[in-house]
Scaffold this active site. Structure first.
Site, PDB file in Angstrom:
ATOM      1  N   GLY A   1      55.934 -19.424  55.350  1.00  0.00           N
ATOM      2  CA  GLY A   1      54.609 -19.089  55.859  1.00  0.00           C
ATOM      3  C   GLY A   1      53.883 -18.231  54.844  1.00  0.00           C
ATOM      4  O   GLY A   1      54.310 -17.109  54.562  1.00  0.00           O
TER       5      GLY A   1
ATOM      6  N   GLY B   1      50.597 -17.336  55.028  1.00  0.00           N
ATOM      7  CA  GLY B   1      49.367 -16.765  55.552  1.00  0.00           C
ATOM      8  C   GLY B   1      49.275 -15.301  55.142  1.00  0.00           C
ATOM      9  O   GLY B   1      50.044 -14.819  54.306  1.00  0.00           O
ATOM     10  N   ALA B   2      48.358 -14.578  55.757  1.00  0.00           N
ATOM     11  CA  ALA B   2      48.139 -13.183  55.382  1.00  0.00           C
ATOM     12  C   ALA B   2      49.391 -12.333  55.565  1.00  0.00           C
ATOM     13  O   ALA B   2      49.714 -11.499  54.710  1.00  0.00           O
ATOM     14  CB  ALA B   2      46.984 -12.611  56.201  1.00  0.00           C
TER      15      ALA B   2
ATOM     16  N   SER C   1      47.516  -7.051  58.281  1.00  0.00           N
ATOM     17  CA  SER C   1      47.826  -7.611  56.965  1.00  0.00           C
ATOM     18  C   SER C   1      46.850  -7.197  55.877  1.00  0.00           C
ATOM     19  O   SER C   1      47.255  -6.887  54.747  1.00  0.00           O
ATOM     20  CB  SER C   1      47.882  -9.141  57.060  1.00  0.00           C
ATOM     21  OG  SER C   1      48.825  -9.551  58.005  1.00  0.00           O
TER      22      SER C   1
ATOM     23  N   LYS D   1      51.292  -6.759  73.251  1.00  0.00           N
ATOM     24  CA  LYS D   1      50.100  -5.960  72.942  1.00  0.00           C
ATOM     25  C   LYS D   1      48.908  -6.846  72.573  1.00  0.00           C
ATOM     26  O   LYS D   1      47.757  -6.419  72.692  1.00  0.00           O
ATOM     27  CB  LYS D   1      50.394  -4.945  71.841  1.00  0.00           C
ATOM     28  CG  LYS D   1      50.930  -5.526  70.537  1.00  0.00           C
ATOM     29  CD  LYS D   1      49.848  -6.001  69.592  1.00  0.00           C
ATOM     30  CE  LYS D   1      50.470  -6.746  68.430  1.00  0.00           C
ATOM     31  NZ  LYS D   1      49.466  -7.290  67.488  1.00  0.00           N
TER      32      LYS D   1
END
Length: 314
Positions: free
Chosen positions: A17, A19-20, A121, A172
């Site tokens: 992965g 991503g950020a 991130s 959360k």
């Protein structure tokens, strides 16, 4: 567990992965001198090539991609000594299981570690200070992962309650959607404080019922992540709530988000399971109805404020 195998110069990590979040974790580990291989669906290398001989495989894919990644990895011969780290926050729509539970069921002999905390991130990529938690039931495993990511700008704590750490980071996101609505409606600081506090009570109620330790939710991966996500426009889940309050449709919001707002799926799965188990989660229930376009943000607020009076602690 042979600790010599994990000495600094020999550790090889595959991060799945890009991503950020995956990229941020890669930067942190690489800065500490560890050998990192990255993989995404757009990679030139195959998944098999990337995870070959990896001492640690870290998954930072979205919840919807977890089962697909696991299915592919099951076709690869992974050593039972390979540590599997999950940094995904969400619940599986099919089983309502957490990512670590799915990983552990698929790889019974491998140690599984959960990594979660108040980790926006974009802030980490800027080099701003942050902290996180790595959790495992196996002694020594979380400590190994701790050393890989720890630095003067990223403080890593260990924990022996992986389920609690994981649920804190997952649940959360539901409250963060509500927090975004609260700010979008300009309800003020008093309302926001009440919402976040009662949201934490719901997280604890669910977590304890599902087998997590209550104290975990008052740490970084629970309260810490809740505070960060409920107060930052960088949070995609917060943005979902904020934009819903401004009158935008959910489909339009999701289409324009940079990445996945895991709280949207988590809310649906959480509410479904909580109803079966008869767990009281009034905030999550209203978020669910709002996401389903059954009520307006103003009506959700009204219904929460009109609930029967009760003691703060039961």
């Amino acid at each position: 567990m042979n600790e010599e195998r994990y000495c600094h110069s020999k550790i090889s990590m595959a991060i799945l992965g890009t991503g950020a979040w995956g990229s941020a974790l890669s930067t942190l580990a690489a800065a500490n001198g560890y050998h990192i291989k990255l993989w995404s669906r757009r990679s030139c290398q195959t998944l098999t090539e990337v995870v070959k001989d990896a001492d640690i495989i870290l998954s930072a894919v979205s919840m919807k991609g977890v089962r697909d990644i696991i299915s592919q990895l099951q076709l690869v011969k992974i050593s039972p000594k390979t540590i599997l780290v999950t940094a995904t926050k969400g619940l599986d729509p099919q089983t309502t299981c957490t990512p670590s539970q799915i990983w552990q069921k698929a790889f019974l002999k491998n140690p599984v570690v959960v990594l979660s905390g108040p980790n926006l991130s974009k802030e980490i990529q800027k080099g701003l200070p942050a902290a996180t938690v790595v959790a495992s039931k196996i002694d020594g495993v979380a400590e190994m992962v701790q050393l890989i990511f720890s630095s003067y700008r990223f403080r890593v704590y260990t924990n022996h309650d992986p389920l609690g750490v994981e649920l804190g980071g997952t649940l959360k996101n539901v409250i963060a959607i509500a927090a975004g609505v609260c700010d979008g409606l300009e309800l003020g600081t008093n309302a926001k404080a009440a919402l976040v506090t009662r949201g934490l009570a719901e997280m604890v109620r669910v977590g304890v019922d599902w087998g997590a330790q209550q104290d975990t939710f008052y740490g970084l991966s629970g309260l810490g992540d809740l505070l960060a996500t409920c107060n930052s426009p960088l949070s995609r889940n917060y943005q979902v709530g904020y934009q819903l309050a401004s009158g935008k449709k959910l489909s339009e919001i999701i289409e324009n988000l940079e990445g996945t707002a895991e709280g949207v799926n988590t809310t649906q799965v959480l509410v479904r399971r909580a109803r079966v188990q008869k767990i009281s989660i009034p905030i999550a229930e209203q978020v669910h109805r709002l996401l389903q376009a059954e009520i307006s943000p103003q009506q959700a607020l009204w219904e929460l404020m009109q609930r029967d009076v009760k003691a703060e602690y039961e």
